[in-house]
Design a protein around this motif. Structure first.
Motif, PDB file in Angstrom:
ATOM      1  N   ALA A  52       8.148  -5.959  -7.535  1.00  0.00           N
ATOM      2  CA  ALA A  52       7.834  -6.927  -6.477  1.00  0.00           C
ATOM      3  C   ALA A  52       7.494  -6.162  -5.208  1.00  0.00           C
ATOM      4  N   PRO A  53       6.350  -5.489  -5.163  1.00  0.00           N
ATOM      5  CA  PRO A  53       6.027  -4.631  -4.012  1.00  0.00           C
ATOM      6  C   PRO A  53       5.895  -5.388  -2.700  1.00  0.00           C
ATOM      7  N   LEU A  54       5.389  -6.611  -2.743  1.00  0.00           N
ATOM      8  CA  LEU A  54       5.236  -7.366  -1.492  1.00  0.00           C
ATOM      9  C   LEU A  54       6.589  -7.742  -0.915  1.00  0.00           C
ATOM     10  N   VAL A  55       7.501  -8.230  -1.761  1.00  0.00           N
ATOM     11  CA  VAL A  55       8.859  -8.572  -1.295  1.00  0.00           C
ATOM     12  C   VAL A  55       9.563  -7.330  -0.763  1.00  0.00           C
ATOM     13  N   SER A  56       9.422  -6.225  -1.482  1.00  0.00           N
ATOM     14  CA  SER A  56      10.070  -4.983  -1.060  1.00  0.00           C
ATOM     15  C   SER A  56       9.555  -4.516   0.290  1.00  0.00           C
ATOM     16  N   SER A  57       8.257  -4.526   0.487  1.00  0.00           N
ATOM     17  CA  SER A  57       7.685  -4.029   1.752  1.00  0.00           C
ATOM     18  C   SER A  57       8.025  -4.955   2.914  1.00  0.00           C
ATOM     19  N   ILE A  58       7.963  -6.271   2.695  1.00  0.00           N
ATOM     20  CA  ILE A  58       8.311  -7.201   3.782  1.00  0.00           C
ATOM     21  C   ILE A  58       9.770  -7.001   4.193  1.00  0.00           C
ATOM     22  N   GLY A  59      10.671  -6.878   3.228  1.00  0.00           N
ATOM     23  CA  GLY A  59      12.078  -6.676   3.545  1.00  0.00           C
ATOM     24  C   GLY A  59      12.329  -5.376   4.287  1.00  0.00           C
ATOM     25  N   ILE A  60      11.687  -4.301   3.840  1.00  0.00           N
ATOM     26  CA  ILE A  60      11.883  -2.995   4.489  1.00  0.00           C
ATOM     27  C   ILE A  60      11.316  -3.005   5.902  1.00  0.00           C
ATOM     28  N   PHE A  83       7.416   4.851   2.299  1.00  0.00           N
ATOM     29  CA  PHE A  83       7.505   4.617   0.850  1.00  0.00           C
ATOM     30  C   PHE A  83       7.078   3.190   0.511  1.00  0.00           C
ATOM     31  N   ALA A  84       7.492   2.245   1.347  1.00  0.00           N
ATOM     32  CA  ALA A  84       7.112   0.854   1.118  1.00  0.00           C
ATOM     33  C   ALA A  84       5.607   0.667   1.249  1.00  0.00           C
ATOM     34  N   LEU A  85       5.000   1.317   2.250  1.00  0.00           N
ATOM     35  CA  LEU A  85       3.551   1.239   2.435  1.00  0.00           C
ATOM     36  C   LEU A  85       2.815   1.818   1.229  1.00  0.00           C
ATOM     37  N   TYR A  86       3.261   2.960   0.759  1.00  0.00           N
ATOM     38  CA  TYR A  86       2.647   3.577  -0.422  1.00  0.00           C
ATOM     39  C   TYR A  86       2.764   2.666  -1.649  1.00  0.00           C
ATOM     40  N   SER A  87       3.949   2.095  -1.844  1.00  0.00           N
ATOM     41  CA  SER A  87       4.200   1.297  -3.043  1.00  0.00           C
ATOM     42  C   SER A  87       3.385   0.014  -3.041  1.00  0.00           C
ATOM     43  N   VAL A  88       3.311  -0.676  -1.906  1.00  0.00           N
ATOM     44  CA  VAL A  88       2.559  -1.929  -1.869  1.00  0.00           C
ATOM     45  C   VAL A  88       1.063  -1.661  -1.979  1.00  0.00           C
ATOM     46  N   THR A  89       0.613  -0.505  -1.542  1.00  0.00           N
ATOM     47  CA  THR A  89      -0.798  -0.149  -1.704  1.00  0.00           C
ATOM     48  C   THR A  89      -1.132   0.126  -3.174  1.00  0.00           C
ATOM     49  N   VAL A  90      -0.192   0.743  -3.896  1.00  0.00           N
ATOM     50  CA  VAL A  90      -0.429   1.075  -5.300  1.00  0.00           C
ATOM     51  C   VAL A  90      -0.270  -0.141  -6.202  1.00  0.00           C
ATOM     52  N   TYR A  91       0.816  -0.875  -6.025  1.00  0.00           N
ATOM     53  CA  TYR A  91       1.176  -1.916  -6.986  1.00  0.00           C
ATOM     54  C   TYR A  91       0.909  -3.335  -6.507  1.00  0.00           C
ATOM     55  N   GLY A  92       0.658  -3.513  -5.231  1.00  0.00           N
ATOM     56  CA  GLY A  92       0.372  -4.840  -4.712  1.00  0.00           C
ATOM     57  C   GLY A  92      -1.116  -5.129  -4.679  1.00  0.00           C
ATOM     58  N   SER A  93      -1.475  -6.247  -4.078  1.00  0.00           N
ATOM     59  CA  SER A  93      -2.889  -6.584  -3.931  1.00  0.00           C
ATOM     60  C   SER A  93      -3.518  -5.721  -2.841  1.00  0.00           C
ATOM     61  N   ARG A  94      -4.850  -5.683  -2.840  1.00  0.00           N
ATOM     62  CA  ARG A  94      -5.542  -4.886  -1.819  1.00  0.00           C
ATOM     63  C   ARG A  94      -5.307  -5.465  -0.424  1.00  0.00           C
ATOM     64  N   ALA A  95      -5.262  -6.785  -0.313  1.00  0.00           N
ATOM     65  CA  ALA A  95      -5.006  -7.408   0.986  1.00  0.00           C
ATOM     66  C   ALA A  95      -3.612  -7.050   1.493  1.00  0.00           C
ATOM     67  N   ALA A  96      -2.638  -7.043   0.574  1.00  0.00           N
ATOM     68  CA  ALA A  96      -1.276  -6.676   0.980  1.00  0.00           C
ATOM     69  C   ALA A  96      -1.220  -5.236   1.469  1.00  0.00           C
ATOM     70  N   VAL A  98      -3.673  -3.586   2.973  1.00  0.00           N
ATOM     71  CA  VAL A  98      -4.278  -3.521   4.316  1.00  0.00           C
ATOM     72  C   VAL A  98      -3.317  -4.063   5.366  1.00  0.00           C
ATOM     73  N   VAL A  99      -2.662  -5.188   5.073  1.00  0.00           N
ATOM     74  CA  VAL A  99      -1.690  -5.755   6.016  1.00  0.00           C
ATOM     75  C   VAL A  99      -0.539  -4.783   6.250  1.00  0.00           C
ATOM     76  N   ALA A 100      -0.078  -4.122   5.174  1.00  0.00           N
ATOM     77  CA  ALA A 100       0.996  -3.140   5.332  1.00  0.00           C
ATOM     78  C   ALA A 100       0.547  -1.963   6.187  1.00  0.00           C
ATOM     79  N   LEU A 101      -0.719  -1.558   6.068  1.00  0.00           N
ATOM     80  CA  LEU A 101      -1.248  -0.469   6.903  1.00  0.00           C
ATOM     81  C   LEU A 101      -1.235  -0.872   8.372  1.00  0.00           C
ATOM     82  N   ILE A 102      -1.689  -2.088   8.644  1.00  0.00           N
ATOM     83  CA  ILE A 102      -1.674  -2.558  10.039  1.00  0.00           C
ATOM     84  C   ILE A 102      -0.246  -2.614  10.556  1.00  0.00           C
ATOM     85  N   GLY A 103       0.675  -3.103   9.715  1.00  0.00           N
ATOM     86  CA  GLY A 103       2.082  -3.117  10.117  1.00  0.00           C
ATOM     87  C   GLY A 103       2.616  -1.723  10.381  1.00  0.00           C
TER      88      GLY A 103
END
Length: 385
Positions: A52-60, A83-96, A98-103
Motif C-alpha cells: 500500500a505505497p500511497l497509504v504508507s507515504s501519506i502516513g509518513i 524511502f516513502a518517496l522512492y517506494s510510492v514512485t516505484v509501486y504507486g501510480s505515476r500521479a502519486a 509526482v504528488v509525493a515529489l512535490i510534497g
C-alpha cells in the motif's frame, strides 16, 4: 493489505527503527517518550511501502510534518520520507509519485526554514534547501529507474506467458486439425470398403445358386477388402489414440488423386511449376490418393511462402512396381521451413505417410532450394487379424 507484507519489508522497517529511530530518540532526550511515539509508527509504515505505497507515504509525510511542528526541528527519522518517496514512485501510480515529489520539495522548504529562517539569512536557508531538494530529486529519480525496470520485466514476463500460451494453443489446434482430417479419411476408407463388401456379398449370395465359383471369388474379394480395411483402421486408430474420447463430429472429406489439377491451381497464382510423371500408374490403396494430394499441396504451399519471389518449382510423380514416389522441389532460398514453428506441416506429412507404411524426407538440396520426397508402398502392410 497486511497479507502482502514480505520479510524484506519487515527487515527494512526494523533496520530503520534501529538506526534513524534510535538516533532520533537519542538526539531528542528531553522528549524521548513523545519521540518514541512518533518514531515507531513512522518506521512501521514502511511495512506497507510495497503493498500500500500511497497509504504508507501519506502516513509518513503526515507524521513527519507533525513531528517537525511539535518539536520545532527536524530529526534523523525524517529520512524515512525519502524511502516513502522512492517506494510510492516505484509501486504507486505515476500521479502519486509526482504528488509525493512535490510534497518532498515542500518538506525541503520547511526543513530549510526551520534550520535557518530566510529573514535571518537567505543564503543559509539555501544552504540547507539545495542539498535537501537534491536528495528528494535523487530518491524520486531512482524510483523512476526502478519502476521502469520493473515494468519492463513484467512486460517481458507477460509476453513470454502469451507466447507460451500461443504456442500451446497452436500445437493443440494443429494436432486437433490433423486428427480431424485423419478421422475423415477413416470415414472414407470404411464407407468405401463396406460398400464394396456389401455389393460383393449380395452378388455372391445370388451367384451361389447359379455359379459357385463366382460366389467363391466374391467371398475372396470380401475377405481381401476386409483385411485391408482392418489394417487401415488399425493404422488410423494408432494415430488418433488419445485419452480424451470426446471429439467433434466430422464430415466425410472428398478425395482427389489428380495432382495435375492441383499443380494447375498453383500455376494460376502466377508461380512457375512443372509437372512430370514417370512409369505406369498403378492402383492406389484407399485414401492414398488423398495423402499424395495433401503432401503435394503442403509442399507447394511452403515453397510459395518460403522459397522467395521468382522461385521455380517442380512436381515429380514416379511409379514403380512396389512404390509410388512424390517429389516436390524448388530452387529458392533452400532454408524454407516446413511450418511456422509449430511442427504441424511435417508432422502431418509423416502421419499421412505412416498410415500406409511410407516415409517422408524433407530438407535443403545440396544444389540449392528445398525438397520434399514422399515414398508410399503400393501394397498394404500385412498385419495378423
Amino acid at each position: 493489505m497486511l497479507s502482502g507484507i514480505r520479510w524484506i519489508e519487515v527487515a527494512f522497517a526494523l533496520g530503520s527503527l534501529l538506526t534513524v529511530g534510535i538516533l532520533s530518540v537519542a538526539v531528542s532526550t528531553q522528549h524521548a517518550a513523545l519521540t518514541t511515539l512518533l518514531v515507531v509508527p513512522l518506521c512501521a509504515l514502511l511495512l506497507l511501502r510495497r503493498s500500500a505505497p500511497l497509504v504508507s507515504s501519506i502516513g509518513i509525510y503526515a507524521l513527519s510534518l507533525l513531528q517537525v511542528f511539535v518539536f520545532g526541528t527536524p530529526l534523523p527519522v525524517n529520512f524515512v520520507v525519502l524511502f516513502a518517496l522512492y517506494s510510492v514512485t516505484v509501486y504507486g501510480s505515476r500521479a502519486a509519485g509526482v504528488v509525493a515529489l512535490i510534497g518532498g520539495y515542500i518538506g525541503a522548504v520547511i526543513f530549510s526554514l526551520m534550520l535557518a529562517p530566510w529573514w535571518w539569512s537567505a543564503g543559509e536557508s539555501l544552504f540547507y534547501f539545495i542539498p535537501t531538494a537534491f536528495a528528494v530529486t535523487v530518491a524520486w529519480a531512482l524510483g523512476l529507474v526502478r519502476r521502469s525496470r520493473r515494468e519492463r520485466g513484467e512486460a517481458l514476463e507477460e509476453r513470454e506467458r502469451a507466447l507460451a500460451a500461443g504456442r500451446h494453443s497452436e500445437a493443440e489446434l494443429a494436432v486437433a486439425a490433423e486428427r480431424a482430417r485423419i478421422a475423415r479419411e477413416m470415414h472414407d476408407v470404411v464407407a468405401h470398403s463396406l460398400a464394396v463388401i456389401i455389393a460383393q456379398a449380395d452378388g455372391g449370395r445370388y451367384a451361389a445358386r447359379q455359379d459357385p465359383e463366382v460366389a467363391v471369388k466374391a467371398l475372396e474379394t470380401v475377405a481381401d477388402i476386409g483385411r485391408a480395411s482392418l489394417s487401415d483402421i488399425r493404422r488410423i486408430l494408432g494415430v488418433l489414440r488419445s485419452e480424451d474420447g470426446d471429439g467433434p463430429l466430422v464430415q466425410p472429406q472428398p478425395t482427389g488423386e489428380d495432382l495435375e489439377e492441383l499443380v494447375q491451381r498453383v500455376r494460376d497464382t502466377g508461380a512457375h511449376v512443372s509437372y512430370v510423371t514417370l512409369g505406369e500408374p498403378k492402383p492406389l490403396l484407399p485414401g492414398m490418393g488423398l495423402a499424395l494430394q495433401r503432401v503435394c499441396q503442403e509442399a507447394l504451399t511452403n515453397s510459395l511462402k518460403h522459397a522467395g519471389p521468382g522461385a521455380k518449382m517442380s512436381v515429380l510423380l514416379q511409379w514403380t512396381d512396389d512404390v509410388v514416389i512424390l517429389q516436390v522441389d524448388d530452387d529458392g532460398r533452400g532454408a524454407a521451413a516446413l511450418t511456422d514453428g509449430a511442427g504441424g506441416g511435417l508432422v502431418g506429412m509423416r502421419e499421412r505417410a505412416q498410415l500406409f507404411g511410407g516415409h517422408v524426407v524433407a530438407g535443403p538440396r545440396p544444389t540449392g532450394g528445398f525438397r520434399v520426397k514422399l515414398t508410399l508402398p503400393l501394397q498394404p502392410v500385412k498385419e495378423p487379424v
